[in-house]
Scaffold this motif. Structure first.
Motif, PDB file in Angstrom:
ATOM      1  N   UNK A 196     -68.668 -56.394  67.394  1.00 33.54           N
ATOM      2  CA  UNK A 196     -68.024 -55.126  67.633  1.00 33.54           C
ATOM      3  C   UNK A 196     -69.013 -54.135  68.216  1.00 33.54           C
ATOM      4  N   UNK A 197     -69.715 -54.562  69.212  1.00 36.34           N
ATOM      5  CA  UNK A 197     -70.742 -53.716  69.812  1.00 36.34           C
ATOM      6  C   UNK A 197     -70.162 -52.549  70.602  1.00 36.34           C
ATOM      7  N   UNK A 198     -68.898 -52.601  70.958  1.00 37.23           N
ATOM      8  CA  UNK A 198     -68.299 -51.512  71.734  1.00 37.23           C
ATOM      9  C   UNK A 198     -67.684 -50.441  70.840  1.00 37.23           C
ATOM     10  N   UNK A 199     -67.732 -50.633  69.533  1.00 41.15           N
ATOM     11  CA  UNK A 199     -67.161 -49.666  68.599  1.00 41.15           C
ATOM     12  C   UNK A 199     -68.262 -48.718  68.155  1.00 41.15           C
ATOM     13  N   UNK A 200     -68.004 -47.437  68.267  1.00 37.92           N
ATOM     14  CA  UNK A 200     -68.977 -46.425  67.854  1.00 37.92           C
ATOM     15  C   UNK A 200     -68.467 -45.733  66.608  1.00 37.92           C
ATOM     16  N   UNK A 201     -69.282 -45.696  65.601  1.00 31.67           N
ATOM     17  CA  UNK A 201     -68.937 -44.940  64.403  1.00 31.67           C
ATOM     18  C   UNK A 201     -69.421 -43.522  64.623  1.00 31.67           C
ATOM     19  N   UNK A 202     -68.488 -42.588  64.662  1.00 29.93           N
ATOM     20  CA  UNK A 202     -68.824 -41.213  65.005  1.00 29.93           C
ATOM     21  C   UNK A 202     -69.809 -40.596  64.026  1.00 29.93           C
ATOM     22  N   UNK A 203     -69.747 -40.982  62.767  1.00 29.82           N
ATOM     23  CA  UNK A 203     -70.672 -40.383  61.809  1.00 29.82           C
ATOM     24  C   UNK A 203     -72.111 -40.767  62.112  1.00 29.82           C
ATOM     25  N   UNK A 204     -72.305 -41.887  62.818  1.00 33.63           N
ATOM     26  CA  UNK A 204     -73.650 -42.301  63.200  1.00 33.63           C
ATOM     27  C   UNK A 204     -74.070 -41.716  64.543  1.00 33.63           C
ATOM     28  N   UNK A 205     -73.113 -41.181  65.273  1.00 33.90           N
ATOM     29  CA  UNK A 205     -73.395 -40.653  66.605  1.00 33.90           C
ATOM     30  C   UNK A 205     -73.538 -39.130  66.603  1.00 33.90           C
TER      31      UNK A 205
ATOM     32  N   UNK B 190     -54.834 -49.711  67.384  1.00 34.40           N
ATOM     33  CA  UNK B 190     -55.728 -50.330  66.396  1.00 34.40           C
ATOM     34  C   UNK B 190     -55.740 -51.835  66.580  1.00 34.40           C
ATOM     35  N   UNK B 191     -54.575 -52.431  66.778  1.00 35.55           N
ATOM     36  CA  UNK B 191     -54.498 -53.881  66.993  1.00 35.55           C
ATOM     37  C   UNK B 191     -55.264 -54.289  68.250  1.00 35.55           C
ATOM     38  N   UNK B 192     -55.102 -53.515  69.316  1.00 36.67           N
ATOM     39  CA  UNK B 192     -55.808 -53.818  70.554  1.00 36.67           C
ATOM     40  C   UNK B 192     -57.319 -53.732  70.362  1.00 36.67           C
ATOM     41  N   UNK B 193     -57.778 -52.708  69.655  1.00 36.65           N
ATOM     42  CA  UNK B 193     -59.215 -52.541  69.425  1.00 36.65           C
ATOM     43  C   UNK B 193     -59.774 -53.698  68.598  1.00 36.65           C
ATOM     44  N   UNK B 194     -59.060 -54.074  67.554  1.00 32.47           N
ATOM     45  CA  UNK B 194     -59.535 -55.145  66.682  1.00 32.47           C
ATOM     46  C   UNK B 194     -59.463 -56.493  67.387  1.00 32.47           C
ATOM     47  N   UNK B 195     -58.456 -56.685  68.219  1.00 34.58           N
ATOM     48  CA  UNK B 195     -58.274 -57.973  68.905  1.00 34.58           C
ATOM     49  C   UNK B 195     -59.305 -58.215  70.007  1.00 34.58           C
ATOM     50  N   UNK B 196     -59.967 -57.174  70.485  1.00 41.01           N
ATOM     51  CA  UNK B 196     -60.947 -57.342  71.554  1.00 41.01           C
ATOM     52  C   UNK B 196     -62.214 -58.028  71.063  1.00 41.01           C
TER      53      UNK B 196
END
Length: 65
Positions: A1-10, A57-63
């Motif tokens: 999940x390298x394309x997912x950014x956790x906003x609290x870390x950014x 959400x489904x699209x994001x998780x399925x990628x």
């Protein structure tokens, strides 16, 4: 999940991200206001928003395998 950014870390977020979040929020609020003004039942508005949230959400998780 390298394309997912956790906003609290950014944090702090860039001005571009802040602007995009603000624009998205305004567009959603404007669309909801327009739907209410057109007489759509509140339950239908909520159902449509929920459906889009679920689909995105489904699209994001399925990628990511």
């Amino acid at each position: 999940m390298s394309k997912v950014t956790r906003l609290r870390h950014a944090l702090p977020m860039s001005p571009d991200i802040n602007a995009a979040v603000g624009a998205l929020d305004k567009a959603i609020a404007d669309a909801v206001d327009a739907a209410k003004a057109a007489g759509l039942p509140q339950g239908l508005i909520v159902a449509l928003l929920h459906g889009h949230t679920h689909a995105q959400t489904h699209q994001m998780v399925s990628e990511f395998p």
